[in-house]
Write a protein that holds these residues in place. Structure first.
Motif, PDB file in Angstrom:
ATOM      1  N   PRO A 103       0.910  -0.861   0.075  1.00  0.00           N
ATOM      2  CA  PRO A 103       0.099  -0.001   0.352  1.00  0.00           C
ATOM      3  C   PRO A 103       0.973   1.333  -0.564  1.00  0.00           C
ATOM      4  O   PRO A 103       0.661   2.580  -0.736  1.00  0.00           O
ATOM      5  N   LEU A 104       1.995   1.381   0.777  1.00  0.00           N
ATOM      6  CA  LEU A 104       2.588   2.363   1.085  1.00  0.00           C
ATOM      7  C   LEU A 104       3.358   2.869  -0.339  1.00  0.00           C
ATOM      8  O   LEU A 104       3.650   3.699  -1.353  1.00  0.00           O
ATOM      9  N   LEU A 105       4.275   1.295  -0.729  1.00  0.00           N
ATOM     10  CA  LEU A 105       4.220   1.481  -2.132  1.00  0.00           C
ATOM     11  C   LEU A 105       3.064   1.887  -3.554  1.00  0.00           C
ATOM     12  O   LEU A 105       4.203   3.049  -4.369  1.00  0.00           O
ATOM     13  N   VAL A 141      10.100 -10.240  -0.252  1.00  0.00           N
ATOM     14  CA  VAL A 141      10.580  -8.548  -0.559  1.00  0.00           C
ATOM     15  C   VAL A 141      10.461  -8.933  -2.378  1.00  0.00           C
ATOM     16  O   VAL A 141      10.860  -8.088  -3.184  1.00  0.00           O
ATOM     17  N   PHE A 142      10.657 -10.653  -2.425  1.00  0.00           N
ATOM     18  CA  PHE A 142      11.490 -10.383  -4.411  1.00  0.00           C
ATOM     19  C   PHE A 142       9.617  -9.959  -4.775  1.00  0.00           C
ATOM     20  O   PHE A 142      10.193  -8.997  -5.864  1.00  0.00           O
ATOM     21  N   ALA A 143       8.649 -10.502  -4.228  1.00  0.00           N
ATOM     22  CA  ALA A 143       7.555  -9.909  -4.640  1.00  0.00           C
ATOM     23  C   ALA A 143       7.021  -8.257  -4.982  1.00  0.00           C
ATOM     24  O   ALA A 143       6.960  -7.538  -6.151  1.00  0.00           O
ATOM     25  N   ALA A 144       7.767  -7.670  -4.024  1.00  0.00           N
ATOM     26  CA  ALA A 144       7.348  -6.687  -4.173  1.00  0.00           C
ATOM     27  C   ALA A 144       8.043  -5.660  -5.046  1.00  0.00           C
ATOM     28  O   ALA A 144       8.124  -4.779  -6.117  1.00  0.00           O
ATOM     29  N   ALA A 145       9.716  -6.161  -5.478  1.00  0.00           N
ATOM     30  CA  ALA A 145      10.931  -5.256  -6.012  1.00  0.00           C
ATOM     31  C   ALA A 145       9.996  -5.950  -7.374  1.00  0.00           C
ATOM     32  O   ALA A 145      10.830  -4.191  -8.627  1.00  0.00           O
ATOM     33  N   LEU A 146       9.262  -6.937  -7.480  1.00  0.00           N
ATOM     34  CA  LEU A 146       9.010  -7.187  -9.246  1.00  0.00           C
ATOM     35  C   LEU A 146       7.690  -6.106  -9.437  1.00  0.00           C
ATOM     36  O   LEU A 146       6.951  -5.520 -10.347  1.00  0.00           O
ATOM     37  N   ARG A 147       6.450  -5.897  -8.270  1.00  0.00           N
ATOM     38  CA  ARG A 147       5.971  -4.909  -8.314  1.00  0.00           C
ATOM     39  C   ARG A 147       6.341  -3.805  -8.876  1.00  0.00           C
ATOM     40  O   ARG A 147       6.050  -2.645  -9.604  1.00  0.00           O
ATOM     41  N   GLY A 150       7.470  -2.538 -12.020  1.00  0.00           N
ATOM     42  CA  GLY A 150       6.315  -2.639 -12.711  1.00  0.00           C
ATOM     43  C   GLY A 150       5.763  -0.770 -13.070  1.00  0.00           C
ATOM     44  O   GLY A 150       4.776  -0.643 -13.914  1.00  0.00           O
ATOM     45  N   MET A 151       6.072  -0.352 -12.276  1.00  0.00           N
ATOM     46  CA  MET A 151       5.694   1.192 -12.108  1.00  0.00           C
ATOM     47  C   MET A 151       6.256   2.427 -13.309  1.00  0.00           C
ATOM     48  O   MET A 151       7.547   1.800 -13.447  1.00  0.00           O
ATOM     49  N   ALA A 152       5.794   2.976 -13.316  1.00  0.00           N
ATOM     50  CA  ALA A 152       6.128   3.829 -14.284  1.00  0.00           C
ATOM     51  C   ALA A 152       6.621   5.215 -13.264  1.00  0.00           C
ATOM     52  O   ALA A 152       8.032   5.769 -13.851  1.00  0.00           O
TER      53      ALA A 152
END
Length: 238
Positions: A103-105, A141-147, A150-152
């Motif tokens: 949510p913070l990301l 953390v790996f999943a968060a890094a992948l998320r 994908g952000m611009a």
């Protein structure tokens, strides 16, 4: 000792740890954790050659920004960041180090998009699995890094951690090594080795963090002196 003398002493200790690990001391960024220190202390640290300053509290950071306390050095946000205060931080700092939840990301991405900027961030790793601390569990953390990839409007530069308070000298070396391995793995598998920041280590353990691979340390007390915390609110030494 003066702030200038303290910075010199910290740099000497960083250099010793880096050389012992076969590393170049100049590759380590020294961040002055300036929480509860006034604008004059920040200016003194900048004049003494600190690489960057880091703030933990949004209100304090905002007040010191108005006083031009950080002119001449990059400003990082290194403390727990609430979603409702994201708009006060995004675009005001060069790097948000404490992104510890999806949510913070997402909120940072949303605010950066509104401003038409790309905000540099680090993902915070709760390496000790402490309930009282924010941050992603190592396995997440790996999943968060992948998320983030994908952000611009965010750019993930690496990882940050605040390990448990040591009860014995050297106790956190294993925690630092664990986060380093995570950093290397994500860097290689997801980011084509473009990660350049591994922020870990504070006043009591930054030498061990450097030995374990930190590229950035956040040092407060050893530079600015002991803080006068309100009663019953003392925390780990930054």
């Amino acid at each position: 000792m003066s702030i200038k003398e303290n910075i010199e002493a910290v740099r000497e200790k960083i250099a010793e740890a880096a050389k012992a690990a076969g590393r170049d001391p100049s590759s380590i960024t020294l961040v002055g954790a300036s929480k509860m220190n006034d604008a004059a202390a920040c200016r003194e640290a900048i004049a003494a050659g600190i690489d960057a300053l880091g703030e933990n509290r949004v209100q304090e950071m905002t007040e010191k920004l108005a006083e031009n306390a950080y002119d001449g050095a990059p400003l990082y946000f290194i403390g727990h960041l609430q979603r409702n205060k994201v708009k006060q931080v995004v675009g005001k700092v060069a790097l948000i180090q404490s992104v510890g939840s999806d949510p913070l990301l997402d909120e940072i991405e949303k605010q950066a998009e509104k401003l038409g900027i790309v905000q540099d961030i680090l993902l915070e790793v709760n390496v000790g699995g402490e309930e009282a601390k924010s941050g992603y569990e190592p396995a997440a953390v790996f999943a968060a890094a992948l998320r983030a990839k994908g952000m611009a409007h965010v750019r993930l530069r690496g990882l940050m951690t605040v390990p448990p308070i040591e009860t014995e000298v050297g106790q956190n070396l294993a925690n630092f090594q664990k986060v380093y391995r995570l950093y290397v793995d994500i860097n290689q598998k997801l980011y084509d080795n473009t990660f350049d920041i591994l922020s870990m280590g504070m006043s009591g353990d930054y030498a061990d963090a450097v030995r374990a691979g930190a590229t950035m340390v956040r040092v407060g007390t050893a530079i600015f002196g002991h803080r006068a915390y309100p009663a019953a609110k003392q925390e780990g030494t930054v």
